[in-house]
Design a protein around this motif. Sequence first.
Motif, PDB file in Angstrom:
ATOM      1  N   ARG A  44       0.627  -1.093  -0.061  1.00 51.30           N
ATOM      2  CA  ARG A  44       0.014   0.053  -0.129  1.00 51.30           C
ATOM      3  C   ARG A  44       0.796   1.222   0.074  1.00 51.30           C
ATOM      4  NH1 ARG A  44      -1.097   1.950   5.497  1.00 51.30           N
ATOM      5  NH2 ARG A  44      -0.123   0.522   6.997  1.00 51.30           N
ATOM      6  N   ARG A  45       0.293   2.353  -0.197  1.00 49.11           N
ATOM      7  CA  ARG A  45       1.041   3.777  -0.260  1.00 49.11           C
ATOM      8  C   ARG A  45       1.360   4.146   1.190  1.00 49.11           C
ATOM      9  NH1 ARG A  45      -2.195   7.344  -4.832  1.00 49.11           N
ATOM     10  NH2 ARG A  45      -2.145   6.042  -6.522  1.00 49.11           N
ATOM     11  N   GLY A  46       2.698   4.897   1.081  1.00 48.34           N
ATOM     12  CA  GLY A  46       3.094   5.460   2.309  1.00 48.34           C
ATOM     13  C   GLY A  46       4.388   4.726   2.779  1.00 48.34           C
ATOM     14  N   THR A  47       5.286   5.697   3.640  1.00 43.98           N
ATOM     15  CA  THR A  47       6.268   5.307   4.189  1.00 43.98           C
ATOM     16  C   THR A  47       6.409   5.646   5.489  1.00 43.98           C
ATOM     17  OG1 THR A  47       7.335   5.628   1.906  1.00 43.98           O
ATOM     18  CG2 THR A  47       8.864   5.470   3.466  1.00 43.98           C
ATOM     19  N   GLY A  48       7.202   4.834   6.384  1.00 42.49           N
ATOM     20  CA  GLY A  48       7.332   5.173   7.811  1.00 42.49           C
ATOM     21  C   GLY A  48       8.378   6.422   7.744  1.00 42.49           C
ATOM     22  N   ASP A  49       8.892   6.648   9.020  1.00 45.97           N
ATOM     23  CA  ASP A  49       9.829   7.796   9.147  1.00 45.97           C
ATOM     24  C   ASP A  49      11.394   7.085   9.698  1.00 45.97           C
ATOM     25  OD1 ASP A  49       7.880   9.613   8.543  1.00 45.97           O
ATOM     26  OD2 ASP A  49       7.306   9.862  10.584  1.00 45.97           O
ATOM     27  N   LEU A  50      12.140   8.245   9.501  1.00 49.03           N
ATOM     28  CA  LEU A  50      13.615   7.790  10.138  1.00 49.03           C
ATOM     29  C   LEU A  50      13.815   8.595  11.499  1.00 49.03           C
ATOM     30  CD1 LEU A  50      16.636   6.699  10.231  1.00 49.03           C
ATOM     31  CD2 LEU A  50      17.022   8.803   8.713  1.00 49.03           C
ATOM     32  N   LEU A  51      13.991   7.815  12.473  1.00 49.46           N
ATOM     33  CA  LEU A  51      14.047   8.608  13.688  1.00 49.46           C
ATOM     34  C   LEU A  51      15.441   8.565  14.325  1.00 49.46           C
ATOM     35  CD1 LEU A  51      11.019   6.870  15.574  1.00 49.46           C
ATOM     36  CD2 LEU A  51      11.253   8.783  14.442  1.00 49.46           C
ATOM     37  N   LEU A  52      16.082   9.622  14.735  1.00 46.20           N
ATOM     38  CA  LEU A  52      17.357   9.870  15.247  1.00 46.20           C
ATOM     39  C   LEU A  52      17.368  10.219  16.790  1.00 46.20           C
ATOM     40  CD1 LEU A  52      18.895  12.127  12.549  1.00 46.20           C
ATOM     41  CD2 LEU A  52      18.696   9.657  12.419  1.00 46.20           C
ATOM     42  N   LYS A  53      17.959   9.348  17.375  1.00 46.29           N
ATOM     43  CA  LYS A  53      18.065   9.496  18.850  1.00 46.29           C
ATOM     44  C   LYS A  53      19.505   9.954  19.120  1.00 46.29           C
ATOM     45  CE  LYS A  53      17.841   7.107  23.481  1.00 46.29           C
ATOM     46  NZ  LYS A  53      17.567   5.860  24.078  1.00 46.29           N
ATOM     47  N   VAL A  54      19.594  11.033  19.645  1.00 50.65           N
ATOM     48  CA  VAL A  54      20.468  11.926  19.949  1.00 50.65           C
ATOM     49  C   VAL A  54      21.494  11.491  20.910  1.00 50.65           C
ATOM     50  CG1 VAL A  54      21.601  14.329  20.249  1.00 50.65           C
ATOM     51  CG2 VAL A  54      19.537  13.854  18.716  1.00 50.65           C
ATOM     52  N   VAL A  55      22.594  11.305  20.716  1.00 55.92           N
ATOM     53  CA  VAL A  55      23.741  10.890  21.668  1.00 55.92           C
ATOM     54  C   VAL A  55      24.612  12.057  21.846  1.00 55.92           C
ATOM     55  CG1 VAL A  55      25.517   9.191  22.581  1.00 55.92           C
ATOM     56  CG2 VAL A  55      23.165   8.356  21.470  1.00 55.92           C
ATOM     57  N   VAL A  56      24.934  12.624  22.929  1.00 59.47           N
ATOM     58  CA  VAL A  56      26.004  13.806  22.743  1.00 59.47           C
ATOM     59  C   VAL A  56      27.163  13.437  23.357  1.00 59.47           C
ATOM     60  CG1 VAL A  56      26.492  15.970  23.707  1.00 59.47           C
ATOM     61  CG2 VAL A  56      24.323  15.538  22.899  1.00 59.47           C
ATOM     62  N   GLU A  57      28.259  13.093  22.691  1.00 61.56           N
ATOM     63  CA  GLU A  57      29.575  12.450  23.153  1.00 61.56           C
ATOM     64  C   GLU A  57      30.325  13.435  23.795  1.00 61.56           C
ATOM     65  OE1 GLU A  57      33.022   9.604  21.405  1.00 61.56           O
ATOM     66  OE2 GLU A  57      31.505  10.543  20.129  1.00 61.56           O
ATOM     67  N   VAL A  58      30.589  13.182  25.241  1.00 62.22           N
ATOM     68  CA  VAL A  58      31.547  13.956  25.898  1.00 62.22           C
ATOM     69  C   VAL A  58      33.027  13.738  25.650  1.00 62.22           C
ATOM     70  CG1 VAL A  58      32.324  14.589  28.300  1.00 62.22           C
ATOM     71  CG2 VAL A  58      29.844  13.883  27.873  1.00 62.22           C
ATOM     72  N   PRO A  59      33.842  14.812  25.071  1.00 67.69           N
ATOM     73  CA  PRO A  59      35.172  14.571  24.740  1.00 67.69           C
ATOM     74  C   PRO A  59      36.043  14.009  25.913  1.00 67.69           C
ATOM     75  CG  PRO A  59      34.559  16.895  25.335  1.00 67.69           C
ATOM     76  CD  PRO A  59      33.405  16.120  25.314  1.00 67.69           C
ATOM     77  N   LYS A  60      36.935  13.181  25.358  1.00 70.18           N
ATOM     78  CA  LYS A  60      37.827  12.412  26.382  1.00 70.18           C
ATOM     79  C   LYS A  60      39.462  13.092  25.948  1.00 70.18           C
ATOM     80  CE  LYS A  60      35.115   8.150  27.248  1.00 70.18           C
ATOM     81  NZ  LYS A  60      35.355   6.663  27.203  1.00 70.18           N
ATOM     82  N   ASN A  61      40.294  12.841  26.957  1.00 76.15           N
ATOM     83  CA  ASN A  61      41.824  12.830  26.737  1.00 76.15           C
ATOM     84  C   ASN A  61      42.069  14.448  26.210  1.00 76.15           C
ATOM     85  OD1 ASN A  61      42.372  10.302  27.060  1.00 76.15           O
ATOM     86  ND2 ASN A  61      41.624   9.690  25.027  1.00 76.15           N
ATOM     87  N   LEU A  62      41.256  15.500  27.156  1.00 73.32           N
ATOM     88  CA  LEU A  62      41.611  16.644  26.562  1.00 73.32           C
ATOM     89  C   LEU A  62      43.011  17.248  27.125  1.00 73.32           C
ATOM     90  CD1 LEU A  62      38.415  18.296  28.076  1.00 73.32           C
ATOM     91  CD2 LEU A  62      38.821  17.750  25.534  1.00 73.32           C
ATOM     92  N   SER A  63      43.536  18.268  26.247  1.00 75.46           N
ATOM     93  CA  SER A  63      44.881  18.542  26.469  1.00 75.46           C
ATOM     94  C   SER A  63      44.742  19.937  27.688  1.00 75.46           C
ATOM     95  CB  SER A  63      45.526  19.284  25.484  1.00 75.46           C
ATOM     96  OG  SER A  63      44.723  20.240  24.861  1.00 75.46           O
ATOM     97  N   LYS A  64      45.992  20.230  28.289  1.00 72.09           N
ATOM     98  CA  LYS A  64      45.837  21.212  29.266  1.00 72.09           C
ATOM     99  C   LYS A  64      45.192  22.428  28.446  1.00 72.09           C
ATOM    100  CE  LYS A  64      49.670  19.784  32.138  1.00 72.09           C
ATOM    101  NZ  LYS A  64      50.873  20.029  32.867  1.00 72.09           N
ATOM    102  N   GLU A  65      45.226  22.878  27.389  1.00 72.22           N
ATOM    103  CA  GLU A  65      44.836  24.269  26.854  1.00 72.22           C
ATOM    104  C   GLU A  65      43.135  23.786  26.558  1.00 72.22           C
ATOM    105  OE1 GLU A  65      44.344  27.974  25.242  1.00 72.22           O
ATOM    106  OE2 GLU A  65      46.420  26.769  26.134  1.00 72.22           O
ATOM    107  N   GLN A  66      42.864  22.642  26.240  1.00 73.06           N
ATOM    108  CA  GLN A  66      41.576  22.665  26.047  1.00 73.06           C
ATOM    109  C   GLN A  66      40.610  22.394  27.316  1.00 73.06           C
ATOM    110  OE1 GLN A  66      42.091  18.799  24.173  1.00 73.06           O
ATOM    111  NE2 GLN A  66      41.408  19.546  21.981  1.00 73.06           N
ATOM    112  N   GLN A  67      41.243  21.996  28.320  1.00 76.71           N
ATOM    113  CA  GLN A  67      40.749  21.957  29.622  1.00 76.71           C
ATOM    114  C   GLN A  67      40.711  23.651  30.134  1.00 76.71           C
ATOM    115  OE1 GLN A  67      42.737  19.426  32.509  1.00 76.71           O
ATOM    116  NE2 GLN A  67      43.192  17.902  30.925  1.00 76.71           N
ATOM    117  N   LYS A  68      41.589  24.361  29.924  1.00 73.52           N
ATOM    118  CA  LYS A  68      41.548  25.691  30.195  1.00 73.52           C
ATOM    119  C   LYS A  68      40.353  26.479  29.512  1.00 73.52           C
ATOM    120  CE  LYS A  68      44.323  29.798  30.073  1.00 73.52           C
ATOM    121  NZ  LYS A  68      45.802  30.422  29.870  1.00 73.52           N
ATOM    122  N   LEU A  69      39.955  26.148  28.074  1.00 74.36           N
ATOM    123  CA  LEU A  69      39.192  26.821  27.593  1.00 74.36           C
ATOM    124  C   LEU A  69      37.812  26.457  28.162  1.00 74.36           C
ATOM    125  CD1 LEU A  69      40.629  26.489  23.958  1.00 74.36           C
ATOM    126  CD2 LEU A  69      40.243  28.464  25.302  1.00 74.36           C
TER     127      LEU A  69
END
Length: 381
Positions: free
Chosen positions: A328-353
Amino acid sequence: MADKRDFYEVLGVQKGATDDEIKKAYRKMAKEYHPDLHPGDAAAEAKFKEIGEAYEVLSDPQKKARYDQYGHAGVDPNFGGGYGGDVDFGDIGDIFSSIFGGGFGGGFGGGGRRQNPNAPRRGSDAAASVVISFEEAAKGCKKKVSVQRIVTCPDCSGSGAKAGTSPTTCPECGGSGQVTRQQRTPFGVMQTQSPCSRCQGRGRIIENPCPTCGSQGRIRQPEQMGINIPAGIDDGQVINIPGKGNAGVNGGPAGDLQVQVSVRPHPLFERDGFNIWYEFPITYAQAALGAQVDIPTLDGRMPFEIKPGTQPGDILRVKDKGIPYINRRGTGDLLLKVVVEVPKNLSKEQQKLLRAFDEATGDKNYQKRRSFFEKLKDGFR
């Protein structure tokens, strides 16, 4: 077949693994060796095909059982002649009739009188299975399936008699397949019916049996059959193809072919009805500031806008990029579940910022945090 690796070894699971364990192992390895992640890598492509072949066998209960018993030979299309003969309920009726003396009709469950043994009877249904990819299930495809069918004997055209000869009507029962006997008892004359011993209840006598089918009129043979798989079909659904099952008896119509469809899981997409979804990772900055990104769909990659202030766990909907509604006619949807990734292994300059950024923000920038502490304050008043 001797050069092939053990299918359990290919997927990295133990023999006796559950269906869920096999499915998870396939998803993990298919994602690791998917050709899209290794363009031009022939070794990765060969590995991906090997993984798919192993899953196709181990995800199908019948194929898995044959593989466990016979190894690779058990799933070779040229191995043996399939499982035993199909059960014809008309034949079951004949058996019950011979045991219980005519109380069961040739159609299994008829009235007190036995049906004509030479009447046309519909053939039983045949079964086959096919494994397709997630994309093939969504888009539809054409496939060939292997099926063991019972067909009309080509040499005797179903008569059971050798070419050039014909069956004759049984003189004992007159073609009815039964003989009637009367017996006097203290309660009167009792009449009983039983299968004719001369023709074994067939009503016909074949003096010169066909050497090909042994007077049965039908033979079993393997066949490759092309089928159309409709777009939107789901894992476990059955496609019924009328008239492509086992041949009928005495000129009766053929049964149907029932093809069970198994869909290989996708390394990324998950199906939910006619919608598909996946977890979409974005950076902290993309979530806070918004961004233009490319997202994967069943039709390839497409641009998509992440709005500023997108939160972890938000569900972003892309209309009409899911699974087509089947037939039959019609199509379902695409669903994106957002995952916010927390950065790792930050340098000292990145931590300061980052600390400077954190000091520059306040409660007005964090609605959930502000709401939480307001509720906490009210709770201790």
